[in-house]
Design a protein around this motif. Structure first.
Motif, PDB file in Angstrom:
ATOM      1  N   ASN A   2       5.170 -12.627 -10.899  1.00 33.49           N
ATOM      2  CA  ASN A   2       6.215 -11.865 -10.217  1.00 33.49           C
ATOM      3  C   ASN A   2       5.644 -11.101  -9.034  1.00 33.49           C
ATOM      4  OD1 ASN A   2       8.107 -12.697 -12.027  1.00 33.49           O
ATOM      5  ND2 ASN A   2       7.983 -10.870 -13.291  1.00 33.49           N
ATOM      6  N   LYS A   3       6.456 -11.037  -8.000  1.00 33.03           N
ATOM      7  CA  LYS A   3       6.093 -10.250  -6.829  1.00 33.03           C
ATOM      8  C   LYS A   3       6.289  -8.772  -7.168  1.00 33.03           C
ATOM      9  CE  LYS A   3       6.928 -11.095  -2.008  1.00 33.03           C
ATOM     10  NZ  LYS A   3       7.895 -11.491  -1.009  1.00 33.03           N
ATOM     11  N   PRO A   4       5.318  -7.914  -6.812  1.00 31.97           N
ATOM     12  CA  PRO A   4       5.493  -6.488  -7.135  1.00 31.97           C
ATOM     13  C   PRO A   4       6.625  -5.876  -6.320  1.00 31.97           C
ATOM     14  CG  PRO A   4       3.537  -6.806  -5.791  1.00 31.97           C
ATOM     15  CD  PRO A   4       4.077  -8.173  -6.112  1.00 31.97           C
ATOM     16  N   LEU A   5       7.301  -4.914  -6.931  1.00 31.87           N
ATOM     17  CA  LEU A   5       8.359  -4.191  -6.242  1.00 31.87           C
ATOM     18  C   LEU A   5       7.716  -3.225  -5.261  1.00 31.87           C
ATOM     19  CD1 LEU A   5      11.344  -3.405  -5.901  1.00 31.87           C
ATOM     20  CD2 LEU A   5      11.013  -1.771  -7.759  1.00 31.87           C
ATOM     21  N   ILE A   6       8.144  -3.272  -4.019  1.00 33.29           N
ATOM     22  CA  ILE A   6       7.626  -2.373  -2.992  1.00 33.29           C
ATOM     23  C   ILE A   6       8.788  -1.538  -2.479  1.00 33.29           C
ATOM     24  CG2 ILE A   6       6.523  -2.211  -0.733  1.00 33.29           C
ATOM     25  CD1 ILE A   6       5.053  -4.799  -1.402  1.00 33.29           C
ATOM     26  N   VAL A   7       8.593  -0.210  -2.501  1.00 27.86           N
ATOM     27  CA  VAL A   7       9.604   0.730  -2.021  1.00 27.86           C
ATOM     28  C   VAL A   7       9.007   1.541  -0.880  1.00 27.86           C
ATOM     29  CG1 VAL A   7      10.734   0.882  -4.272  1.00 27.86           C
ATOM     30  CG2 VAL A   7       8.941   2.503  -3.686  1.00 27.86           C
ATOM     31  N   SER A   8       9.864   2.173  -0.104  1.00 27.67           N
ATOM     32  CA  SER A   8       9.401   3.047   0.972  1.00 27.67           C
ATOM     33  C   SER A   8       9.293   4.470   0.449  1.00 27.67           C
ATOM     34  CB  SER A   8      10.384   3.026   2.140  1.00 27.67           C
ATOM     35  OG  SER A   8      10.406   1.752   2.726  1.00 27.67           O
ATOM     36  N   CYS A   9       8.211   5.141   0.798  1.00 32.78           N
ATOM     37  CA  CYS A   9       8.045   6.547   0.438  1.00 32.78           C
ATOM     38  C   CYS A   9       9.208   7.324   1.053  1.00 32.78           C
ATOM     39  CB  CYS A   9       6.713   7.064   0.975  1.00 32.78           C
ATOM     40  SG  CYS A   9       6.463   8.831   0.789  1.00 32.78           S
ATOM     41  N   THR A  14       6.095   5.054   4.164  1.00 36.97           N
ATOM     42  CA  THR A  14       4.986   4.148   3.889  1.00 36.97           C
ATOM     43  C   THR A  14       5.353   3.251   2.709  1.00 36.97           C
ATOM     44  OG1 THR A  14       3.355   5.752   4.653  1.00 36.97           O
ATOM     45  CG2 THR A  14       2.552   4.056   3.170  1.00 36.97           C
ATOM     46  N   PRO A  15       5.048   1.955   2.773  1.00 35.41           N
ATOM     47  CA  PRO A  15       5.324   1.085   1.628  1.00 35.41           C
ATOM     48  C   PRO A  15       4.491   1.498   0.400  1.00 35.41           C
ATOM     49  CG  PRO A  15       4.868  -0.205   3.600  1.00 35.41           C
ATOM     50  CD  PRO A  15       4.534   1.212   3.923  1.00 35.41           C
ATOM     51  N   VAL A  16       5.138   1.525  -0.766  1.00 33.72           N
ATOM     52  CA  VAL A  16       4.482   1.913  -2.021  1.00 33.72           C
ATOM     53  C   VAL A  16       4.777   0.839  -3.057  1.00 33.72           C
ATOM     54  CG1 VAL A  16       4.377   3.656  -3.849  1.00 33.72           C
ATOM     55  CG2 VAL A  16       4.842   4.363  -1.488  1.00 33.72           C
ATOM     56  N   VAL A  17       3.733   0.343  -3.710  1.00 32.29           N
ATOM     57  CA  VAL A  17       3.913  -0.616  -4.802  1.00 32.29           C
ATOM     58  C   VAL A  17       4.349   0.170  -6.035  1.00 32.29           C
ATOM     59  CG1 VAL A  17       2.796  -2.323  -6.274  1.00 32.29           C
ATOM     60  CG2 VAL A  17       2.164  -2.156  -3.855  1.00 32.29           C
ATOM     61  N   PRO A  23       0.498   6.479  -8.991  1.00 34.28           N
ATOM     62  CA  PRO A  23       0.888   7.605  -9.845  1.00 34.28           C
ATOM     63  C   PRO A  23       1.953   8.528  -9.245  1.00 34.28           C
ATOM     64  CG  PRO A  23      -1.261   8.005  -8.895  1.00 34.28           C
ATOM     65  CD  PRO A  23      -0.874   6.595  -8.533  1.00 34.28           C
ATOM     66  N   PHE A  24       2.151   8.492  -7.934  1.00 38.49           N
ATOM     67  CA  PHE A  24       3.117   9.396  -7.311  1.00 38.49           C
ATOM     68  C   PHE A  24       4.412   8.692  -6.931  1.00 38.49           C
ATOM     69  CE2 PHE A  24      -1.181  10.911  -6.224  1.00 38.49           C
ATOM     70  CZ  PHE A  24      -1.174  12.061  -6.984  1.00 38.49           C
ATOM     71  N   ARG A  25       4.581   7.436  -7.403  1.00 41.41           N
ATOM     72  CA  ARG A  25       5.762   6.670  -7.018  1.00 41.41           C
ATOM     73  C   ARG A  25       7.044   7.428  -7.292  1.00 41.41           C
ATOM     74  NH1 ARG A  25       3.598   4.441 -11.592  1.00 41.41           N
ATOM     75  NH2 ARG A  25       4.991   4.279 -13.360  1.00 41.41           N
ATOM     76  N   PRO A  26       8.011   7.423  -6.449  1.00 44.95           N
ATOM     77  CA  PRO A  26       8.151   6.579  -5.270  1.00 44.95           C
ATOM     78  C   PRO A  26       7.424   7.106  -4.035  1.00 44.95           C
ATOM     79  CG  PRO A  26      10.075   7.951  -5.434  1.00 44.95           C
ATOM     80  CD  PRO A  26       9.205   8.254  -6.637  1.00 44.95           C
ATOM     81  N   PHE A  27       6.681   8.190  -4.178  1.00 42.04           N
ATOM     82  CA  PHE A  27       5.951   8.750  -3.044  1.00 42.04           C
ATOM     83  C   PHE A  27       4.604   8.063  -2.908  1.00 42.04           C
ATOM     84  CE2 PHE A  27       8.744  11.951  -4.827  1.00 42.04           C
ATOM     85  CZ  PHE A  27       9.506  12.276  -3.716  1.00 42.04           C
ATOM     86  N   CYS A  28       4.049   8.085  -1.698  1.00 45.98           N
ATOM     87  CA  CYS A  28       2.761   7.445  -1.468  1.00 45.98           C
ATOM     88  C   CYS A  28       1.601   8.358  -1.843  1.00 45.98           C
ATOM     89  CB  CYS A  28       2.634   7.009  -0.012  1.00 45.98           C
ATOM     90  SG  CYS A  28       2.596   8.374   1.178  1.00 45.98           S
ATOM     91  N   SER A  29       1.845   9.660  -1.921  1.00 41.89           N
ATOM     92  CA  SER A  29       0.759  10.604  -2.184  1.00 41.89           C
ATOM     93  C   SER A  29       1.315  11.899  -2.774  1.00 41.89           C
ATOM     94  CB  SER A  29       0.023  10.928  -0.886  1.00 41.89           C
ATOM     95  OG  SER A  29       0.901  11.604   0.008  1.00 41.89           O
ATOM     96  N   LYS A  30       0.414  12.720  -3.288  1.00 42.74           N
ATOM     97  CA  LYS A  30       0.792  14.039  -3.803  1.00 42.74           C
ATOM     98  C   LYS A  30       1.367  14.884  -2.669  1.00 42.74           C
ATOM     99  CE  LYS A  30       0.767  17.096  -7.148  1.00 42.74           C
ATOM    100  NZ  LYS A  30       1.594  16.900  -8.333  1.00 42.74           N
ATOM    101  N   ARG A  31       0.814  14.749  -1.467  1.00 41.74           N
ATOM    102  CA  ARG A  31       1.292  15.501  -0.307  1.00 41.74           C
ATOM    103  C   ARG A  31       2.769  15.221  -0.039  1.00 41.74           C
ATOM    104  NH1 ARG A  31       2.079  14.369   5.067  1.00 41.74           N
ATOM    105  NH2 ARG A  31       1.886  16.151   6.453  1.00 41.74           N
ATOM    106  N   CYS A  32       3.148  13.944   0.006  1.00 41.38           N
ATOM    107  CA  CYS A  32       4.549  13.590   0.245  1.00 41.38           C
ATOM    108  C   CYS A  32       5.441  14.070  -0.895  1.00 41.38           C
ATOM    109  CB  CYS A  32       4.689  12.085   0.460  1.00 41.38           C
ATOM    110  SG  CYS A  32       4.196  11.553   2.111  1.00 41.38           S
ATOM    111  N   GLN A  33       4.934  14.014  -2.122  1.00 40.16           N
ATOM    112  CA  GLN A  33       5.686  14.498  -3.275  1.00 40.16           C
ATOM    113  C   GLN A  33       5.964  15.998  -3.135  1.00 40.16           C
ATOM    114  OE1 GLN A  33       3.577  14.691  -7.075  1.00 40.16           O
ATOM    115  NE2 GLN A  33       5.238  13.465  -7.976  1.00 40.16           N
ATOM    116  N   LEU A  34       4.961  16.770  -2.726  1.00 43.45           N
ATOM    117  CA  LEU A  34       5.122  18.218  -2.575  1.00 43.45           C
ATOM    118  C   LEU A  34       6.016  18.580  -1.392  1.00 43.45           C
ATOM    119  CD1 LEU A  34       1.515  19.399  -3.457  1.00 43.45           C
ATOM    120  CD2 LEU A  34       3.594  19.650  -4.829  1.00 43.45           C
ATOM    121  N   ILE A  35       5.964  17.794  -0.325  1.00 45.54           N
ATOM    122  CA  ILE A  35       6.868  18.028   0.812  1.00 45.54           C
ATOM    123  C   ILE A  35       8.310  17.883   0.347  1.00 45.54           C
ATOM    124  CG2 ILE A  35       7.688  17.047   3.001  1.00 45.54           C
ATOM    125  CD1 ILE A  35       4.712  16.433   3.634  1.00 45.54           C
TER     126      ILE A  35
END
Length: 63
Positions: A2-9, A14-17, A23-35
């Protein structure tokens, strides 16, 4: 395979698998999660609709 699901942060687009290695999905990083959390806390983001509870409603129910 199966092709992995890719979402936008939601913050920076930013594309995120979407899997356990992101670990921060749907965010690309802890920084984006905190924003994003900060935007909700500052009420820059909100869910439309009537509030479920208003402080003045408590006054009507006091005995």
């Amino acid at each position: 395979m199966n092709k992995p699901l890719i979402v936008s942060c939601p913050t920076c687009q930013t594309p995120v698998v979407w899997n356990e290695q992101s670990p921060f999905r749907p965010f690309c990083s802890k920084r984006c999660q905190l924003i994003d959390l900060g935007e909700w806390a500052d009420e820059e983001k909100r869910i439309p609709g009537d509030p479920a509870w208003l402080p003045e409603q408590d006054d009507e129910n006091e005995y």
